[in-house]
Design a protein around this motif. Structure first.
Motif, PDB file in Angstrom:
ATOM      1  N   ALA A  25     -26.126  26.731  28.589  1.00 59.23           N
ATOM      2  CA  ALA A  25     -25.840  28.122  28.221  1.00 59.23           C
ATOM      3  C   ALA A  25     -26.409  28.441  26.840  1.00 59.23           C
ATOM      4  O   ALA A  25     -26.997  29.511  26.632  1.00 59.23           O
ATOM      5  CB  ALA A  25     -24.334  28.379  28.242  1.00 59.23           C
ATOM      6  N   GLY A  26     -26.258  27.510  25.909  1.00 58.28           N
ATOM      7  CA  GLY A  26     -26.793  27.714  24.567  1.00 58.28           C
ATOM      8  C   GLY A  26     -28.309  27.797  24.549  1.00 58.28           C
ATOM      9  O   GLY A  26     -28.894  28.636  23.853  1.00 58.28           O
ATOM     10  N   LEU A  27     -28.967  26.941  25.316  1.00 61.52           N
ATOM     11  CA  LEU A  27     -30.430  26.977  25.379  1.00 61.52           C
ATOM     12  C   LEU A  27     -30.933  28.276  26.010  1.00 61.52           C
ATOM     13  O   LEU A  27     -31.912  28.863  25.547  1.00 61.52           O
ATOM     14  CB  LEU A  27     -30.963  25.771  26.146  1.00 61.52           C
ATOM     15  CG  LEU A  27     -30.821  24.414  25.439  1.00 61.52           C
ATOM     16  CD1 LEU A  27     -31.249  23.291  26.369  1.00 61.52           C
ATOM     17  CD2 LEU A  27     -31.612  24.398  24.140  1.00 61.52           C
ATOM     18  N   GLY A  28     -30.260  28.720  27.049  1.00 61.60           N
ATOM     19  CA  GLY A  28     -30.633  29.994  27.678  1.00 61.60           C
ATOM     20  C   GLY A  28     -30.450  31.158  26.725  1.00 61.60           C
ATOM     21  O   GLY A  28     -31.298  32.055  26.642  1.00 61.60           O
ATOM     22  N   ALA A  29     -29.339  31.146  25.989  1.00 59.31           N
ATOM     23  CA  ALA A  29     -29.094  32.226  25.022  1.00 59.31           C
ATOM     24  C   ALA A  29     -30.087  32.165  23.866  1.00 59.31           C
ATOM     25  O   ALA A  29     -30.493  33.201  23.342  1.00 59.31           O
ATOM     26  CB  ALA A  29     -27.661  32.149  24.506  1.00 59.31           C
ATOM     27  N   SER A 108     -27.707  32.786  18.205  1.00 64.12           N
ATOM     28  CA  SER A 108     -27.911  32.722  16.755  1.00 64.12           C
ATOM     29  C   SER A 108     -29.027  31.737  16.403  1.00 64.12           C
ATOM     30  O   SER A 108     -29.802  31.994  15.476  1.00 64.12           O
ATOM     31  CB  SER A 108     -26.624  32.310  16.049  1.00 64.12           C
ATOM     32  OG  SER A 108     -25.636  33.300  16.201  1.00 64.12           O
ATOM     33  N   ALA A 109     -29.119  30.634  17.122  1.00 62.57           N
ATOM     34  CA  ALA A 109     -30.194  29.669  16.873  1.00 62.57           C
ATOM     35  C   ALA A 109     -31.553  30.284  17.202  1.00 62.57           C
ATOM     36  O   ALA A 109     -32.535  30.062  16.472  1.00 62.57           O
ATOM     37  CB  ALA A 109     -29.970  28.398  17.687  1.00 62.57           C
ATOM     38  N   GLY A 131     -27.637  32.427  10.206  1.00 64.37           N
ATOM     39  CA  GLY A 131     -27.088  31.094   9.925  1.00 64.37           C
ATOM     40  C   GLY A 131     -25.571  31.086   9.973  1.00 64.37           C
ATOM     41  O   GLY A 131     -24.950  30.149  10.495  1.00 64.37           O
ATOM     42  N   GLY A 132     -24.965  32.122   9.427  1.00 65.50           N
ATOM     43  CA  GLY A 132     -23.503  32.238   9.493  1.00 65.50           C
ATOM     44  C   GLY A 132     -23.009  32.363  10.917  1.00 65.50           C
ATOM     45  O   GLY A 132     -21.965  31.816  11.282  1.00 65.50           O
ATOM     46  N   GLY A 133     -23.779  33.091  11.740  1.00 63.24           N
ATOM     47  CA  GLY A 133     -23.416  33.203  13.155  1.00 63.24           C
ATOM     48  C   GLY A 133     -23.476  31.861  13.859  1.00 63.24           C
ATOM     49  O   GLY A 133     -22.611  31.539  14.686  1.00 63.24           O
ATOM     50  N   LEU A 134     -24.472  31.058  13.524  1.00 63.91           N
ATOM     51  CA  LEU A 134     -24.591  29.728  14.129  1.00 63.91           C
ATOM     52  C   LEU A 134     -23.428  28.824  13.702  1.00 63.91           C
ATOM     53  O   LEU A 134     -22.832  28.135  14.539  1.00 63.91           O
ATOM     54  CB  LEU A 134     -25.934  29.098  13.740  1.00 63.91           C
ATOM     55  CG  LEU A 134     -26.256  27.743  14.339  1.00 63.91           C
ATOM     56  CD1 LEU A 134     -26.273  27.806  15.861  1.00 63.91           C
ATOM     57  CD2 LEU A 134     -27.593  27.250  13.817  1.00 63.91           C
ATOM     58  N   VAL A 135     -23.085  28.852  12.434  1.00 62.84           N
ATOM     59  CA  VAL A 135     -21.968  28.032  11.947  1.00 62.84           C
ATOM     60  C   VAL A 135     -20.641  28.510  12.537  1.00 62.84           C
ATOM     61  O   VAL A 135     -19.798  27.703  12.957  1.00 62.84           O
ATOM     62  CB  VAL A 135     -21.935  28.043  10.399  1.00 62.84           C
ATOM     63  CG1 VAL A 135     -20.686  27.358   9.872  1.00 62.84           C
ATOM     64  CG2 VAL A 135     -23.177  27.372   9.839  1.00 62.84           C
ATOM     65  N   GLY A 136     -20.447  29.823  12.583  1.00 67.50           N
ATOM     66  CA  GLY A 136     -19.211  30.366  13.163  1.00 67.50           C
ATOM     67  C   GLY A 136     -19.077  30.032  14.637  1.00 67.50           C
ATOM     68  O   GLY A 136     -17.986  29.704  15.116  1.00 67.50           O
TER      69      GLY A 136
END
Length: 169
Positions: A25-29, A108-109, A131-136
Motif C-alpha cells: 500500500a505504501g509503495l502504491g501510494a 509523503s515519501a 518530511g513531517g508527513g512521513l514521520v507522522g
C-alpha cells in the motif's frame, strides 16, 4: 451453510495486520504521490501542515490507548476490566489506522523524493512538510500496530500442565 459440504470452512477470526500489505500500500501510494505531483505541482498551493498535525495527534491518541488497553487486558493492579466489545473496536481502529498510516507514509515519501529532486525554491520550502508527513505517518503506523498488539489476549497456561504439576505434588 454452504451447498458444498466438501468446501473448506472459513475461519472468522481476525488475523494480525500483514506487514507486506502495508508495504505494498505504501509503495502504491508513493508512486501515486510522485505521479500526481509531477503533473500538478505548478498549480498547487504550498503544502499545508494540518495533515501532519492530524497524523501526530492520532499517533499520540492511539499510543495512549494502546498503553491503557494493554494494562487493562493484562489485569495490572489499579486498572479496570476492559469491555470485550471495546477491544474489538480498538482492533478495527488499529487495523484501519495502520493502513491509513502506510498510505500516508507512501504518499509523503513520493512527495518528498519528488520535491528533493525539483530545483525550485517552492519545492525546497515544501520539503519540511513532506518530511513531517512521513514521520507522522510512521508514528501512526507504529502506534496502530502497538494498539493491535495490546488488544491480544495474554496466553494462558494449559490446564494439562497445571494438572500434571498438581499430580507431582
Amino acid at each position: 451453510m454452504s451447498s458444498n459440504p466438501q468446501a473448506p470452512k472459513s475461519d472468522p477470526s481476525l488475523r494480525p495486520t500483514s506487514i507486506s500489505v502495508l508495504v505494498v500500500a505504501g509503495l502504491g501510494a508513493a508512486a501515486l504521490g510522485w505521479l500526481l505531483l509531477s503533473f500538478t505541482y505548478q498549480s498547487l498551493p504550498e503544502l499545508p501542515w494540518s495533515p501532519v498535525i492530524a497524523l501526530f495527534v492520532l499517533a499520540i491518541a492511539e499510543g495512549a490507548l494502546a498503553q491503557n488497553t494493554g494494562a487493562r487486558i493484562q489485569r495490572k493492579p489499579r486498572t479496570l476490566p476492559v469491555d470485550p466489545l471495546a477491544v474489538a473496536r480498538y482492533v478495527a481502529l488499529a487495523k484501519a489506522s495502520s493502513l491509513v498510516g502506510a498510505l500516508s507514509a507512501g504518499f509523503s515519501a513520493g512527495l518528498l523524493s519528488w520535491l528533493a529532486m525539483e530545483p525550485t525554491e517552492a519545492a525546497h520550502s515544501d520539503l519540511p512538510t513532506a518530511g513531517g508527513g512521513l514521520v507522522g505517518a510512521a508514528a501512526l503506523i507504529g502506534a496502530a500496530l502497538w494498539l493491535e498488539r495490546s488488544c491480544r489476549i495474554p496466553e494462558q497456561p494449559d490446564n494439562k500442565d497445571e494438572d500434571e504439576a498438581e499430580r507431582r505434588r
